[in-house]
Structure formats: structure tokens, C-alpha cells
Motif scaffolding. Sequence first.
Motif, short mmCIF file in Angstrom:
data_model
loop_
_atom_site.label_atom_id
_atom_site.label_comp_id
_atom_site.label_asym_id
_atom_site.label_seq_id
_atom_site.Cartn_x
_atom_site.Cartn_y
_atom_site.Cartn_z
N HIS A 41 38.60 30.34 44.83
CA HIS A 41 39.48 30.77 43.75
C HIS A 41 39.27 29.84 42.55
CE1 HIS A 41 43.94 31.90 42.60
NE2 HIS A 41 43.09 32.09 41.60
N LYS A 96 37.44 34.90 43.54
CA LYS A 96 38.50 35.33 42.64
C LYS A 96 38.52 34.44 41.42
CE LYS A 96 43.56 35.96 42.47
NZ LYS A 96 44.82 35.87 43.25
N GLU A 149 40.88 33.58 37.92
CA GLU A 149 42.18 33.76 37.27
C GLU A 149 42.21 32.98 35.96
OE1 GLU A 149 46.97 33.11 38.24
OE2 GLU A 149 45.43 32.51 39.68
N THR A 167 42.35 27.33 51.28
CA THR A 167 41.65 28.00 50.18
C THR A 167 41.01 26.96 49.28
OG1 THR A 167 43.28 29.80 50.20
CG2 THR A 167 41.89 29.62 48.26
N ILE A 212 40.01 25.68 46.00
CA ILE A 212 40.42 25.94 44.63
C ILE A 212 39.63 25.06 43.68
CG2 ILE A 212 42.36 26.00 43.01
CD1 ILE A 212 42.64 27.89 45.35
#
Length: 291
Positions: free
Chosen positions: A122, A159, A161, A215, A217
Motif C-alpha cells: 500500500h 494499492k 492512495e 501490510t 506500507i
Amino acid sequence: MSKLHAEYYADSMKQVDGAIELNELIGEGTYRVRIAAPEIAAQVAPGQFVMIRIKGLNSPLIGRALAVYDVVADDDGSLRCIDLVYLKKGVLTTALANCQVGTEVTVWGPLGNGFSNRQCDHLIMAVGGIGQTPMLLLGQEALGTRSFGCDRASGWAEKVELIYGARRASLLAGVDDFKAAGFDVTLCTDDGSIGEKRLVPDVLAERLSKIQAGTRIRVVTCGPEIMMQKVAEACEAAGVDCQVSMETPMACGIGICFSCVAKVRQDDGDWDYKRTCVEGPIFDAEKLCWD
């Protein structure tokens, strides 16, 4: 000042005289200019920048550093143009905003180190003000929808963002580009005119607290220095990898003038000045001395 390594030299840059093909208002005082510069478009990596001057204009005498926002291809797929997004503020950007299609400008680059493409699950891009400008290419590379630069891997995040803040809604620029690229977009404004009436670092800290354990990050940030410092602090508290794109004013862009230095921690715990234009503008957040 420690001696520069070969990887920081600017001798691979290209200087190009190109015509403006587009110069449009995309937000309050914010413009997107498209310049024919195929030699630069083919080489640029996410997070790098160019220096720009308007041909025949001697005030200001020096160029202005602008991050590359996008690269544009011909119908045959060959990269031909670079897009820069700028805020009409100083002498050069005010003159640039008044330039018509066909005006000749000089650009040299790509310059700087660019963001790393470290693998993650992410990627969160926390930006404020005009700090969104280096992020479009990075997010596209991360998702694997486009590739840039020489020998850079793409598709290294699942992903992407964008958390994007400004004082008011009219100052947000390029939001549709980020949505079209497939990024999750959260908007913040100081006056609450659109999105959340919160500060970017606060939204980021909350987001980090809710992400599922395990996750991987990564956070990248660009914008006002106090915002980036708060973002870096939130990442440190959460144990999250963070890179900062410094917006230190530059004069030469190639490491000669020493006008853009930042205080950076060394491996021995001490600090040294590093030139943002050649050893940056991207730094790992834990290396920066904010005081």
C-alpha cells in the motif's frame, strides 16, 4: 561537504529548446504547461525535476525548478512532451502563465534522484499545497499501469492512495487526473469547503492506525515543510517507511551554487549538508534534520 558520488552528477541531463503546446489553468493560480522535450520525456523517473527558462527573458536570469507532473506520448507511443504543474507566484511563473502556445522555452533535466521503487502493498502519497506535482507518475508506476525512466521496475504496489490537502477547494489541482489513474483519493481543506476539514498528517496518522497488521506500507510526502515534518513523525511513530520530496529553492539545479542544502543525518549519527538538487530532492524521512 562530502564529495559527490558519480550517481549524483547531473552530466546525463539534456538541455532542450521546446515549444509550449498547452498552458491551461487547472486550479486557483495553478497551471499545467506542456512542453515538447522528447529527450527528457524518455528519461525522466518519478520524483525528478527540470529547470525551466523562457527564451529571450532575462528576468529572472536563473531558471526555476519544477517537478515533472506527466509525460505525454505521440500516437505511435513514443514519449514526446513533459507536463509541469506550477503555481503562479514569482516573476518566472507569472511570465510563464502569460505564455501562449508556441512560445519557446529552455528546459534542462531530468535532474535529481527520484523516488525509490521499493516494493510495498500500500503506497500512500501525503501531499499539501502544490506538493501533488511529483506524485502522478509515481502512483502509475507503482500500480504498473505505466513505466518511466531507464531500467526502473513498475508494478511494485497493490494499492495507491492520495491524501491531498489545501487551504480551500479551489486550490486543489489535478484531482481528476489522480482519480482517473486508479488511486484512492482523500481530500482535506482547512476551511472544509470540500472533503475533510482536517490536516493531512492527522488523516494519515489515523489511516496508519487502522491498516491491517502485516501490510507493507510506504508513505511519500511533498508540500509545506511543517506538513512533511508532521507526516514524517507520524510514520516514525507507526514504524512506516517514508520518503520526503524537498521543495528547497534552487538556483542552478546541478549542484554548483550550494543554495539548496538540507541537513541530513549521516551513518555515524552526525549531520551534514546535502544538495537537494543532486543528492535529493528525495530523502528518507529518518535521515532529515528538521530543526
